[in-house]
Structure formats: C-alpha cells, structure tokens
Design a protein around this motif. Sequence first.
Motif, mmCIF file in Angstrom:
data_model
loop_
_atom_site.group_PDB
_atom_site.id
_atom_site.type_symbol
_atom_site.label_atom_id
_atom_site.label_comp_id
_atom_site.label_asym_id
_atom_site.label_seq_id
_atom_site.Cartn_x
_atom_site.Cartn_y
_atom_site.Cartn_z
ATOM 1 N N TRP A 83 -53.092 -19.378 27.654
ATOM 2 C CA TRP A 83 -53.901 -19.283 26.440
ATOM 3 C C TRP A 83 -53.092 -18.629 25.336
ATOM 4 O O TRP A 83 -52.247 -17.772 25.591
ATOM 5 C CB TRP A 83 -55.173 -18.474 26.727
ATOM 6 C CG TRP A 83 -55.901 -18.953 27.939
ATOM 7 C CD1 TRP A 83 -55.714 -18.537 29.230
ATOM 8 C CD2 TRP A 83 -56.903 -19.973 27.995
ATOM 9 N NE1 TRP A 83 -56.540 -19.218 30.089
ATOM 10 C CE2 TRP A 83 -57.298 -20.100 29.368
ATOM 11 C CE3 TRP A 83 -57.532 -20.776 27.031
ATOM 12 C CZ2 TRP A 83 -58.262 -21.003 29.774
ATOM 13 C CZ3 TRP A 83 -58.504 -21.664 27.452
ATOM 14 C CH2 TRP A 83 -58.868 -21.779 28.801
ATOM 15 N N ARG A 84 -53.373 -19.014 24.099
ATOM 16 C CA ARG A 84 -52.530 -18.596 22.970
ATOM 17 C C ARG A 84 -53.385 -18.175 21.774
ATOM 18 O O ARG A 84 -54.442 -18.740 21.519
ATOM 19 C CB ARG A 84 -51.617 -19.756 22.573
ATOM 20 C CG ARG A 84 -50.722 -19.504 21.358
ATOM 21 C CD ARG A 84 -49.783 -20.696 21.155
ATOM 22 N NE ARG A 84 -48.876 -20.824 22.295
ATOM 23 C CZ ARG A 84 -48.205 -21.942 22.600
ATOM 24 N NH1 ARG A 84 -48.363 -23.031 21.853
ATOM 25 N NH2 ARG A 84 -47.408 -21.975 23.639
ATOM 26 N N ARG A 85 -52.849 -17.195 21.038
ATOM 27 C CA ARG A 85 -53.472 -16.845 19.756
ATOM 28 C C ARG A 85 -52.463 -16.119 18.883
ATOM 29 O O ARG A 85 -51.500 -15.517 19.370
ATOM 30 C CB ARG A 85 -54.717 -15.977 19.938
ATOM 31 C CG ARG A 85 -54.451 -14.587 20.496
ATOM 32 C CD ARG A 85 -55.629 -13.642 20.301
ATOM 33 N NE ARG A 85 -55.810 -13.285 18.905
ATOM 34 C CZ ARG A 85 -56.473 -12.188 18.501
ATOM 35 N NH1 ARG A 85 -57.012 -11.362 19.404
ATOM 36 N NH2 ARG A 85 -56.584 -11.923 17.229
ATOM 37 N N SER A 126 -50.363 -4.887 14.886
ATOM 38 C CA SER A 126 -51.105 -3.723 15.357
ATOM 39 C C SER A 126 -51.925 -4.023 16.610
ATOM 40 O O SER A 126 -52.361 -3.104 17.309
ATOM 41 C CB SER A 126 -52.034 -3.213 14.249
ATOM 42 O OG SER A 126 -52.954 -4.233 13.866
ATOM 43 N N GLU A 127 -52.121 -5.307 16.906
ATOM 44 C CA GLU A 127 -52.913 -5.699 18.081
ATOM 45 C C GLU A 127 -52.067 -5.908 19.335
ATOM 46 O O GLU A 127 -52.618 -6.130 20.423
ATOM 47 C CB GLU A 127 -53.682 -6.996 17.789
ATOM 48 C CG GLU A 127 -54.687 -6.913 16.654
ATOM 49 C CD GLU A 127 -55.339 -8.262 16.400
ATOM 50 O OE1 GLU A 127 -56.485 -8.446 16.857
ATOM 51 O OE2 GLU A 127 -54.700 -9.118 15.752
ATOM 52 N N THR A 147 -51.395 -6.457 25.211
ATOM 53 C CA THR A 147 -50.552 -6.275 26.399
ATOM 54 C C THR A 147 -51.286 -5.471 27.467
ATOM 55 O O THR A 147 -51.148 -5.742 28.668
ATOM 56 C CB THR A 147 -49.241 -5.574 26.010
ATOM 57 O OG1 THR A 147 -48.553 -6.353 25.031
ATOM 58 C CG2 THR A 147 -48.342 -5.391 27.217
ATOM 59 N N ARG A 148 -52.082 -4.525 27.037
ATOM 60 C CA ARG A 148 -52.834 -3.704 27.984
ATOM 61 C C ARG A 148 -53.972 -4.482 28.653
ATOM 62 O O ARG A 148 -54.237 -4.326 29.841
ATOM 63 C CB ARG A 148 -53.409 -2.487 27.256
ATOM 64 C CG ARG A 148 -54.165 -1.517 28.164
ATOM 65 C CD ARG A 148 -54.792 -0.373 27.380
ATOM 66 N NE ARG A 148 -55.821 -0.855 26.454
ATOM 67 C CZ ARG A 148 -55.739 -0.765 25.127
ATOM 68 N NH1 ARG A 148 -54.670 -0.220 24.563
ATOM 69 N NH2 ARG A 148 -56.722 -1.220 24.362
ATOM 70 N N ASP A 149 -54.625 -5.356 27.890
ATOM 71 C CA ASP A 149 -55.849 -6.004 28.355
ATOM 72 C C ASP A 149 -55.622 -7.375 29.005
ATOM 73 O O ASP A 149 -56.538 -7.916 29.623
ATOM 74 C CB ASP A 149 -56.830 -6.175 27.188
ATOM 75 C CG ASP A 149 -57.276 -4.841 26.613
ATOM 76 O OD1 ASP A 149 -57.191 -3.828 27.338
ATOM 77 O OD2 ASP A 149 -57.689 -4.803 25.440
ATOM 78 N N VAL A 191 -45.260 -14.324 12.064
ATOM 79 C CA VAL A 191 -46.538 -13.916 12.649
ATOM 80 C C VAL A 191 -46.413 -13.898 14.175
ATOM 81 O O VAL A 191 -45.969 -14.884 14.768
ATOM 82 C CB VAL A 191 -47.675 -14.872 12.220
ATOM 83 C CG1 VAL A 191 -48.989 -14.462 12.873
ATOM 84 C CG2 VAL A 191 -47.805 -14.898 10.712
ATOM 85 N N PRO A 192 -46.825 -12.791 14.838
ATOM 86 C CA PRO A 192 -46.762 -12.774 16.301
ATOM 87 C C PRO A 192 -47.722 -13.788 16.919
ATOM 88 O O PRO A 192 -48.885 -13.883 16.522
ATOM 89 C CB PRO A 192 -47.186 -11.346 16.655
ATOM 90 C CG PRO A 192 -47.066 -10.558 15.406
ATOM 91 C CD PRO A 192 -47.296 -11.516 14.284
ATOM 92 N N VAL A 193 -47.207 -14.564 17.894
ATOM 93 C CA VAL A 193 -48.020 -15.484 18.676
ATOM 94 C C VAL A 193 -47.852 -15.089 20.132
ATOM 95 O O VAL A 193 -46.732 -14.999 20.626
ATOM 96 C CB VAL A 193 -47.596 -16.951 18.463
ATOM 97 C CG1 VAL A 193 -48.413 -17.873 19.362
ATOM 98 C CG2 VAL A 193 -47.766 -17.345 16.998
ATOM 99 N N VAL A 194 -48.964 -14.831 20.815
ATOM 100 C CA VAL A 194 -48.908 -14.338 22.176
ATOM 101 C C VAL A 194 -49.516 -15.370 23.118
ATOM 102 O O VAL A 194 -50.532 -15.987 22.818
ATOM 103 C CB VAL A 194 -49.622 -12.978 22.308
ATOM 104 C CG1 VAL A 194 -51.110 -13.090 22.014
ATOM 105 C CG2 VAL A 194 -49.397 -12.371 23.689
#
Length: 287
Positions: A227-229, A234-235, A240-242, A254-257
């Motif tokens: 899954w991607r967003r 700041s998020e 990473t924790r959740d 823009v960060p894409v995770v």
Amino acid sequence: MLEIKNLTKTYAGDVKALDDVSLDIPPGMFGLLGPNGAGKSTLMRTVATLQLPDSGTIQFGDVDVLAEPAGLRSKLGYLPQDFGVYPGVSAWDLLSHFATLKGVPKARLQETVSDMLELVHLFDKRHKAVSTYSGGMLQRFGIAQALLGDPTLIIVDEPTAGLDPTERHRFNNLLAEIGENVVVILSTHIVDDVADLCPLMAVMKSGKIAAQGETKELRSALDGKVWRRELAKSELDATTRDHQVLLTRFVGGVPVVDVFADEQPRDFELAEPEFEHLYFSIVGAEV
C-alpha cells in the motif's frame, strides 16, 4: 545439480557467517541476494573450495566437494568480488597464462584465448594492459578467465557493483547467455540484477537463508498487500512506528511511503508489488 546441506561457518569473535545453510540449485541462473555482511561471499568462497565450513556438505553432480575439492575445481569458473590483475600485462598474455593454469592444451591455447576475448567483446583490446581497463572491461575479462576450461559451475560474486548502467547491461546480457546450459550463481546485493536474470533465487540475512524459491512466485506473494501514500516529512516517524514500512522514496520532493499489510491501511492506496518490496520485506525496510 548443486546440493548444499546444513553448512555452518563461524569466524573469530563468535561471528556466525553461515548458519545451517541449505540450497538445491539446478542448471540455469540462480540469484543469491542479501545485504553486505549477510554471508553471501562466505558461502561462495566455501562452494569454490577456498575455505572449509565447520560442518555441512556440498555435492556437485557426483562430486563430494569437501572430500574431493580438486574434482570441483576442474569444473569451476569463479569471479570473486575483488578481482586483481598483474600491472602492465596485456589481456592476451594474462588470459593465456590463466588458460595454461587451467590445463588448456598448447595446441588449442591461441584459439581458446581468442574465442574467450571475442565472447566478452575484448578482442580489439587484447594488447592493452588489463590494469588500465575500465571497471566494466575488467569484469568482462574476469568472466573470460572464469569460462576457461568449459566449466559447468560458474560463481560470480557482486559482478556489477560499481559499473555504470551501460556496462552493467552488457555484463548482465553476457551472464544470461552463459547461464543457459550450466549452473551460474549470481551473488549480489543489487535487487534488479536478480529480478532481470534469475528464475530461481534465495535471500540471505545474518548468515541464514531467509527465503528461497521461484523469483516470480516469491514476488507474487505480495499481491494485494503493498500500500502506498504521499505524506508530509513530519509524518514519517509515526508511519514507521505504526506500519511495516517497505520503502520510502521522494517523488518531486514529496515523501512516498510503501507499507506491507494484509488489509488496506487508512489513507493508503493499493500499489503494484515491485521486486524491491520483496527484498525489503525479508531483510528489513529502507526508511
């Protein structure tokens, strides 16, 4: 054809480089992936009879490799991670020397050396000192020496590290041609090389085989689970924790995770699994 059973190897300081490693490798291209320090080079050196394991067995066809190392060496072509050459010696003279050491008959020496240099596209550079070759040319020369004597097992350890994209493409095409009829083990930390070349693969982590099987099947196991967003910088820590983060990249600043989950996380969209996702799901995320 190559059967590796329960290999272990521990270095000084109780560093376990190989931890009960078992693999069955048929003819064709086989990819061995893993981060630096995973134990890949230790495994390749052990299979190549350059060091002994603490325990375990290696069988290549009818050869018990640990009991009869000379029986394997006559069938082996090996390109180590660090391939050194004599300064000032031409490709022709150095390859002729290697061919002599590998037992190529004197009557066939010139023809063999010529054929090998033609195969790796270095014949027109045969009188040039190998020590002056570019990285890609040196790796191709390394493959030429590995192919001397018609080996049926070829081991290449990190062969494309440091090559520019053009040289890497040429080198991979050469490996693909070679790997049609013999066992070729490609040991690397470069994910795309295995994805492009190897129908079968294994992933090493901390001296163990963390995953192995058909390359396409291993990747397809992630279907519907990546899954991607886009998110704000700041998020990143909270994400990473959740979540089980597989990969973070910047697209247009823009960060894409990308995360792994059995069900859709809030605000994420389904993404097509990539080979990097498979790799990081096994060895740990790149964040």
